[in-house]
Design a protein around this motif. Structure first.
Motif, short mmCIF file in Angstrom:
data_model
loop_
_atom_site.label_atom_id
_atom_site.label_comp_id
_atom_site.label_asym_id
_atom_site.label_seq_id
_atom_site.Cartn_x
_atom_site.Cartn_y
_atom_site.Cartn_z
N ARG A 1 -24.38 -10.64 45.00
CA ARG A 1 -24.84 -11.05 46.36
C ARG A 1 -25.77 -9.49 46.74
N ILE A 2 -24.82 -8.68 46.86
CA ILE A 2 -25.39 -7.39 47.20
C ILE A 2 -26.57 -6.88 46.18
N ALA A 3 -26.70 -7.04 44.96
CA ALA A 3 -27.71 -6.74 44.14
C ALA A 3 -28.91 -7.53 44.63
N CYS A 4 -28.73 -8.96 44.97
CA CYS A 4 -29.86 -9.62 45.36
C CYS A 4 -30.32 -9.53 46.85
N GLU A 5 -29.41 -9.64 47.70
CA GLU A 5 -29.64 -9.61 49.07
C GLU A 5 -29.94 -8.23 49.65
N VAL A 6 -28.96 -7.39 49.28
CA VAL A 6 -29.13 -5.98 49.95
C VAL A 6 -29.85 -4.85 49.25
N ASN A 7 -29.73 -4.72 47.82
CA ASN A 7 -30.45 -3.92 47.09
C ASN A 7 -31.76 -4.13 46.66
N PRO B 1 -12.93 -12.39 31.46
CA PRO B 1 -12.41 -11.84 32.75
C PRO B 1 -13.33 -12.18 33.82
N TYR B 2 -12.72 -12.55 35.03
CA TYR B 2 -13.12 -12.62 36.10
C TYR B 2 -12.19 -12.18 37.17
N THR B 3 -12.78 -11.42 38.11
CA THR B 3 -11.64 -10.85 39.27
C THR B 3 -11.77 -11.24 40.51
N GLY B 4 -13.08 -11.93 40.78
CA GLY B 4 -13.14 -12.52 42.25
C GLY B 4 -14.15 -11.54 42.99
N GLY B 5 -14.34 -10.37 42.57
CA GLY B 5 -15.19 -9.25 43.18
C GLY B 5 -16.61 -9.42 42.63
N GLU B 6 -17.05 -10.13 41.67
CA GLU B 6 -18.33 -10.23 41.01
C GLU B 6 -19.18 -10.81 41.73
N MET B 7 -19.00 -11.98 42.66
CA MET B 7 -19.88 -12.68 43.16
C MET B 7 -20.40 -11.93 44.49
N LYS C 1 -18.99 -4.08 37.15
CA LYS C 1 -18.51 -3.03 38.00
C LYS C 1 -17.40 -3.68 38.88
N ALA C 2 -17.22 -4.86 39.18
CA ALA C 2 -16.07 -5.53 39.80
C ALA C 2 -14.89 -5.23 38.88
N GLN C 3 -15.34 -5.51 37.53
CA GLN C 3 -13.93 -5.23 36.61
C GLN C 3 -13.58 -4.02 36.36
N LEU C 4 -14.48 -2.94 36.52
CA LEU C 4 -14.32 -1.38 36.28
C LEU C 4 -13.33 -1.36 37.61
N ASP C 5 -13.78 -1.73 38.62
CA ASP C 5 -13.19 -1.27 39.92
C ASP C 5 -11.44 -1.59 39.76
N ILE C 6 -11.34 -2.58 39.09
CA ILE C 6 -9.91 -2.79 38.79
C ILE C 6 -9.32 -2.81 37.24
N ALA C 7 -9.95 -1.88 36.69
CA ALA C 7 -9.81 -1.73 35.18
C ALA C 7 -8.44 -1.39 34.86
N ASP C 8 -7.55 -0.61 35.91
CA ASP C 8 -6.18 -0.24 35.34
C ASP C 8 -5.37 -1.69 35.72
N GLU D 1 -29.45 -5.27 36.09
CA GLU D 1 -28.66 -4.94 37.30
C GLU D 1 -27.53 -6.08 37.66
N LEU D 2 -27.92 -7.15 37.29
CA LEU D 2 -27.03 -8.46 37.50
C LEU D 2 -25.69 -8.27 36.69
#
Ligand code: PLP
Length: 380
Positions: free
Chosen positions: A21-27, A11-17, A247-254, A240-241
């Protein structure tokens, strides 16, 4: 070889990247227990009603944790189906326990609940059920036996995320529920999983086990001012990666769930007429169960017919695959475990079962193409 229609696409939704990025560059947080790990944990607890959920490095590791937490010891017995993935048994063999295999029901391929009681001895400590294809086992019966004999219940719900039994999420009915987020599962983080605890009092013990035997989780929460070695542990905390990806997939799990269910229903509707001719059998979903379209399988007459059908798929560049070789007939299964009672269905049904392509990005046209091969094979 690349197939026109492979068996699985992760599964790949498009939101993963963006999450990565947030994990690496922001958090600036890529080891375990960062913001994404916490969000995934909360999502699972909210959705399932679990008292406690801990993300793990795999479904296998969730099972290992459950085995440790249930306190099963050397020479003690765990009742489970033989028709399952090796990890269900490995988790207990690791602690020196003996897997006692019982037969499955041919309709759901799940453990036959009516055979559990006769497999109980004075060494039995637990029942490990497997919700095959995300379809719930007969949990009321399983829980009643467990209560009567004082046994722990471990749910291998690796395939059962988003499925329910009598309205309850799979994984929260027994003492421990184990999810997998491997790339072959409905929601994925590459390699990963989760353990669900029914007893919130086991949270600290579970955290210590996951954090190398230390109370580091308590330390991070500011509950203690230094952490140390307090018990046995391993390293079951995922990066965390991986959690950011999940998380991107859980966001659109339904959405993922609904699309899988639509493809599942399409297979089922198109293949119904073939089932009526008696040439193949289709999956059965008990009325107490809501499933998650983890898998679509058919059953052929026997293993030879199945091989011929797999070859027909190959010719059309479509990948269809069989599933478990029963554990009791494997080398390790013979060494570590034993089969209780008669193998009426485990071997026979496992030899007839064929899984058809099923994944999030499978299209309506793909399903038509797969069904066309089956129709031509059976001349209907
Ligand atoms: C996938 C699976 C597992 C193992 O999960 P991993 O995340 O690959 O370790 C265990 N049991 C069952 C029934 C599974 O389908």
């Amino acid at each position: 070889m690349a197939y026109r229609i492979p068996f699985n696409i992760p599964p790949y939704t498009g939101g993963e990247m963006e999450n990565l990025r947030i994990a690496c560059e922001v958090n600036h947080k890529i080891c375990g227990d960062g913001p994404f790990t916490k969000e995934c944990k909360k999502w699972i607890e909210d959705r399932t009603g679990a008292a406690e959920c801990l993300l793990t490095t795999s479904g296998t590791d969730a099972l290992e944790m459950a085995s440790h937490l249930s306190g099963i010891g050397q020479g003690e017995e765990v009742i489970m189906p033989s028709y399952t993935f090796v990890s269900t048994a490995d988790a207990f063999v690791l602690r020196g326990a003996v897997p006692v295999f019982v037969d499955i029901r041919p309709d759901t391929m799940n453990i036959d609940e009516s055979l559990i009681e006769q497999a109980i001895t004075d060494k039995t400590r637990a029942i490990a059920v497997v919700h095959y294809a995300g379809v719930g086992c007969e949990m009321d019966a399983v829980m009643e036996i467990a209560r009567k004999y004082g046994l722990k219940v471990i749910e291998d719900a690796a395939q059962g995320v988003m499925s329910t039994y009598k309205g309850k999420a799979l994984g929260v009915i027994g003492d421990y529920g184990c999810y997998s987020f491997h790339e072959t599962k409905n929601y994925s983080m590459g390699e990963g999983g989760a353990i669900l605890l029914r007893d919130p009092d086991q949270r600290e013990e579970a955290e210590i086990l996951r954090e190398k035997g230390t109370n580091r989780s308590k330390f991070y929460r500011g509950e203690i001012d230094k952490y140390s070695w307090v018990g046995y542990g391993s390293s079951y905390l995922p990066s965390e990666l991986n959690a950011a990806y999940l998380k991107a997939q859980l966001d659109i799990a339904d959405k993922i769930n609904n699309e899988r269910l639509a493809r599942w229903e399409q297979y089922n509707t198109l293949l119904k007429p073939l089932e009526k001719t008696g040439k193949i059998e289709l999956p059965y979903i008990p009325s107490e169960c809501v499933h998650n379209a983890h898998m679509y399988y058919i059953k052929t007459a026997d293993i030879n017919e199945r091989q011929a059908l797999i070859a027909a798929f190959e010719k059309n560049s479509i990948k269809a695959v069989f599933h478990y070789i029963p554990l009791h007939s494997s080398e390790a299964g013979k060494r570590f475990g034993r089969f209780n009672g008669e193998d009426r269905y485990t071997t026979k049904e496992s030899e007839r079962l064929l899984r058809l392509p099923m994944y999030y990005s499978l299209t309506e046209q793909d399903v038509w193409d797969v069904v066309k091969v089956i129709r031509e094979f059976y001349n209907v």
